[in-house]
Design an enzyme around this catalytic site. Structure first.
Site, PDB file in Angstrom:
ATOM      1  N   HIS A 466      83.392  45.791  80.165  1.00  0.00           N
ATOM      2  CA  HIS A 466      83.409  46.582  78.932  1.00  0.00           C
ATOM      3  C   HIS A 466      83.264  48.074  79.257  1.00  0.00           C
ATOM      4  O   HIS A 466      84.078  48.899  78.834  1.00  0.00           O
ATOM      5  CB  HIS A 466      82.276  46.121  78.016  1.00  0.00           C
ATOM      6  CG  HIS A 466      82.181  46.852  76.722  1.00  0.00           C
ATOM      7  ND1 HIS A 466      82.625  46.332  75.528  1.00  0.00           N
ATOM      8  CD2 HIS A 466      81.691  48.094  76.413  1.00  0.00           C
ATOM      9  CE1 HIS A 466      82.426  47.203  74.555  1.00  0.00           C
ATOM     10  NE2 HIS A 466      81.853  48.285  75.073  1.00  0.00           N
ATOM     11  N   GLU A 467      82.219  48.405  79.990  1.00  0.00           N
ATOM     12  CA  GLU A 467      81.970  49.818  80.293  1.00  0.00           C
ATOM     13  C   GLU A 467      83.065  50.394  81.189  1.00  0.00           C
ATOM     14  O   GLU A 467      83.424  51.567  81.081  1.00  0.00           O
ATOM     15  CB  GLU A 467      80.594  50.007  80.929  1.00  0.00           C
ATOM     16  CG  GLU A 467      79.428  49.596  80.054  1.00  0.00           C
ATOM     17  CD  GLU A 467      79.464  50.185  78.647  1.00  0.00           C
ATOM     18  OE1 GLU A 467      80.018  51.286  78.457  1.00  0.00           O
ATOM     19  OE2 GLU A 467      78.938  49.525  77.726  1.00  0.00           O
ATOM     20  N   HIS A 470      85.933  51.582  79.110  1.00  0.00           N
ATOM     21  CA  HIS A 470      85.710  52.968  78.659  1.00  0.00           C
ATOM     22  C   HIS A 470      86.005  53.949  79.791  1.00  0.00           C
ATOM     23  O   HIS A 470      86.619  54.997  79.588  1.00  0.00           O
ATOM     24  CB  HIS A 470      84.246  53.153  78.241  1.00  0.00           C
ATOM     25  CG  HIS A 470      83.896  52.596  76.899  1.00  0.00           C
ATOM     26  ND1 HIS A 470      84.622  52.859  75.759  1.00  0.00           N
ATOM     27  CD2 HIS A 470      82.866  51.796  76.509  1.00  0.00           C
ATOM     28  CE1 HIS A 470      84.052  52.247  74.731  1.00  0.00           C
ATOM     29  NE2 HIS A 470      82.990  51.595  75.160  1.00  0.00           N
ATOM     30  N   HIS A 473      89.559  54.790  80.274  1.00  0.00           N
ATOM     31  CA  HIS A 473      90.022  55.718  79.235  1.00  0.00           C
ATOM     32  C   HIS A 473      89.817  57.158  79.706  1.00  0.00           C
ATOM     33  O   HIS A 473      90.660  58.038  79.460  1.00  0.00           O
ATOM     34  CB  HIS A 473      89.239  55.448  77.944  1.00  0.00           C
ATOM     35  CG  HIS A 473      89.990  55.762  76.693  1.00  0.00           C
ATOM     36  ND1 HIS A 473      89.494  55.500  75.442  1.00  0.00           N
ATOM     37  CD2 HIS A 473      91.195  56.336  76.477  1.00  0.00           C
ATOM     38  CE1 HIS A 473      90.360  55.887  74.527  1.00  0.00           C
ATOM     39  NE2 HIS A 473      91.399  56.402  75.132  1.00  0.00           N
TER      40      HIS A 473
END
Length: 671
Positions: A466-467, A470, A473
């Protein structure tokens, strides 16, 4: 005093010179950099030439560059390696920064120039990113009070300063309550049911405190295993009470009045700008657009999910009843959920953990980024770190430097709970150079012990993915302006990349590449891998209801203009449709709900579920065409690298060919 924060960093990639920075450098650095940044604004205002896109909008976008870098360093330290002194400095610095922002956003002469460029935009032949920057700059000033009269501007500034102070205080109180509690146990019998590696972790914690026996804390890697495995119901109850009472203890760290003050100030701020409530103000800048649309979305999901959730809880209650528990409580949930999961899928976290060594999971996520986006990761020891546990990586794309990555995985006293991605420096293009980002991923996983490396629960595996979603991105960002780069997107779009990447953890062909026993190297058996994939939607109804409850509570705080007399009463009333266990009068969730009272999720917590619709729909596209499909990965890479340069729905449609469908989420969750 020589201050390294005020000099050009003579480090590789101009990375933060942590070895040279002392706490006493921060306040004078902020004071000086605010002056320098104000001078840059003054130069824009006093420029005798006619206002243009270049000398106003672009000049403003690139102003305060050094101040942004130092802010990134300081506030990241305040989250990941704080001290009493840093917290004290934060209380001094936050109002200075808020006042600085207010001075810019309420500078009438500057706004006149921005408005003139905005009104004459047709004559500039701007590209799409420039048009977005102009629109966002103008709108940002209006939303920050540029059109208010002098008296209201002053009120707006005071409110903003107070909010920054109180939000900081909220987080500091939660951290203090987390750190202040620990449970010391001397008799191992009291810890029956808890697996040996967790007991070893508790022993290590006790040793660190110069105690015999075992110590359990409220840090997630310590607290959650106890709630999941401890047969001792009274101990589960005690820990759950301690966790649920964080900042709800009527002591110096109590957040009840602080919540009322924060909510009141946000409402005042929205009213000053002509909005009905703070949610209206926030949602104008989100994909959802209005509170009504958020409520419709959450209630539609609630209607679909609740029957599944109720059925799931009945299954858990029947297990509890067999143990003689007639009234199941929330502190029984994790324990019986793990029992049911083992019964249904014959897997438990402790059985799986040996197959998820942290280093191997990290290799897998790096490998996935390499396969999808042609990225290469090289560990380096030439980058200075803020703590010895931090590791640093250079990231390359086709041999060209792409980004710096810091990873910080283990709990410490000075680190807040949870997991997050952040940046020390944004990406942007200036003077012909593409200045690359410095990205950080921070988690709280179990530390390695003398005998065992750090082993992750499967949930922690998905957290790292999940992290890292990010982080990608940020890493892949390729925009001209720093304020449109990376994760600088609409808030209910920002969770798409993170939640999207989690999907790979449930794909058998990918899991086999890294789920290997840390001692033997044996791959997790197919039977277990298939059960992990099958367990993806385990208790999905309950989890959905829980997230909806958080979203409804958040919306209630920020869209209902009623006076809140009692935090606990308000919380119970607003979440009663999603609560499947009795509420304990001694606990409150709101007082440690840092996402909305310290972080940026005010009137935005719904975005986790909103982004699930996006990620389910996006991953469905990959599934239909191959999860490593290079053409689709290339289109997804464009979405990631575009940051906030386009409307997110336009970006999504360009990638997918259509708008996301809520049915994709419902199909994934409930079949």
């Amino acid at each position: 005093m020589q201050n390294p924060l005020l000099e050009n960093f003579q480090t590789p990639y101009q990375s933060a010179p942590f070895n040279e920075i002392k706490e006493e450098h921060f306040l004078p650095a902020f004071q000086e950099l605010i002056k320098i940044s104000e001078k840059e604004i003054d130069d824009i205002v006093k420029n005798p030439e006619a206002p243009t896109f270049a000398n106003v909008i672009e000049a403003l976008a690139f102003s305060g560059e050094k101040l942004d870098v130092v802010s990134g360093i300081f506030f990241n330290l305040n989250s990941a390696e704080t001290t009493d002194e840093i917290q004290k400095i934060a209380q001094e610095v936050s109002p200075l920064l808020t006042e600085y922002s207010a001075k810019i956003s309420q500078n009438e002469q500057l706004f006149e120039k921005i408005k003139k460029v905005y009104d004459e935009k047709e004559k500039y032949e701007l590209n799409e990113e420039q048009q977005t920057l102009l629109k966002e700059t103008y709108k940002g000033f209006v939303r920050s009070g540029a059109l208010l009269n002098e008296s209201d501007k002053e009120k707006f500034k005071i409110i903003s300063i107070e909010l920054s102070k109180k939000s900081l205080q909220f987080g500091q109180n939660v951290l203090a309550e987390t750190n202040n509690y620990f449970k010391h146990i001397t008799d191992e019998k009291d810890l029956a049911g808890i697996p040996a590696p967790i007991l070893e972790q508790y022993r290590e914690e006790a040793k660190e405190r110069n105690l015999d026996g075992f110590v359990i804390t409220l840090q997630y890697p310590s607290y959650l295993p106890l709630m999941t495995y401890a047969e001792n119901r009274e101990l589960r109850k005690e820990l759950a009470l301690a966790n649920g009472k964080k900042s709800f203890n009527n002591n110096e760290f109590d957040n009840q009045n602080l919540i009322k003050e924060i909510v009141g100030l946000k409402q005042e701020k929205a009213a000053l700008l002509g909005y009905k409530n703070y949610a209206d103000y926030v949602l104008e800048e989100r994909m959802a657009k209005s509170p009504d649309k958020v409520y419709t979305f959450l209630n539609e999901l609630l209607e679909k999910a609740k029957p599944f959730a109720e059925k799931e809880i009945e299954e858990l209650k029947s297990l509890a009843k067999a143990d003689g528990i007639d009234e199941m409580e929330s502190y029984d949930h994790a324990y019986y959920a793990e029992k049911l999961r083992k019964q249904k899928f014959d897997i438990d976290d402790e059985e799986l953990k040996p197959y998820f060594q942290l280093e191997k999971v990290q290799e897998a996520v790096f490998g996935l980024a390499s396969k999808l986006f042609q990225l290469e990761f090289k560990e380096t020891d030439k980058i200075q770190k803020y703590h010895e546990e931090v590791k640093t990586y250079e990231i390359f794309e086709n041999g060209e430097f792409k980004a710096l990555l810091y990873v910080d995985y283990f709990p410490r006293k000075g680190k807040r709970a949870g997991a997050w991605m952040t940046s020390f420096k944004n990406q942007f293009k200036k003077n012909g150079e593409n200045s690359r980002p410095h990205i950080s991923v921070v988690c709280n996983f179990s530390k390695p012990t003398a005998d065992t490396p750090s082993l992750l629960t499967f949930q922690e595996v998905t957290t790292l993915f999940h992290e890292f979603g990010h982080a990608l991105h940020g890493v892949l960002a390729n925009t001209t302006y720093p304020n449109l780069s990376g994760t600088s997107v609409k808030w209910d779009f920002v969770e798409l990349p993170s939640q999207f990447l989690e999907n790979f953890c449930y794909e058998p062909e990918f899991l086999k590449t890294f789920a290997k026993h840390y001692k033997t190297g044996e791959t997790l058996p197919d039977e277990k891998i298939n059960k992990i994939a099958a367990s993806k939607n385990f208790l999905e109804g309950y989890q959905t209801l829980r997230q909806i409850g958080f979203g409804l509570l958040d919306m209630a705080y920020h869209s209902k203009n009623e006076k809140i007399n009692d935090i606990k009463t308000f919380e119970v009333q607003e979440t009663k449709a999603t609560n499947l266990y009795p509420s304990n009068p001694e606990t409150a969730m709101s007082t440690s709900f840092s996402h909305i009272f310290q972080g940026g999720y005010s009137a935005g917590y719904y975005s986790y579920k909103w982004a699930e619709v996006l990620d389910a729909d996006a991953f469905q596209y990959f599934k239909e065409n191959g999860i490593f499909n290079p053409e689709i990965a290339a289109k997804y890479k464009v979405l990631l690298s575009s940051g906030g340069t386009k409307d997110p729905m336009e970006l999504y449609i360009n990638f997918r060919g259509s708008e996301p469908k809520v049915e994709s989420l419902l199909k994934r969750a409930f079949g």
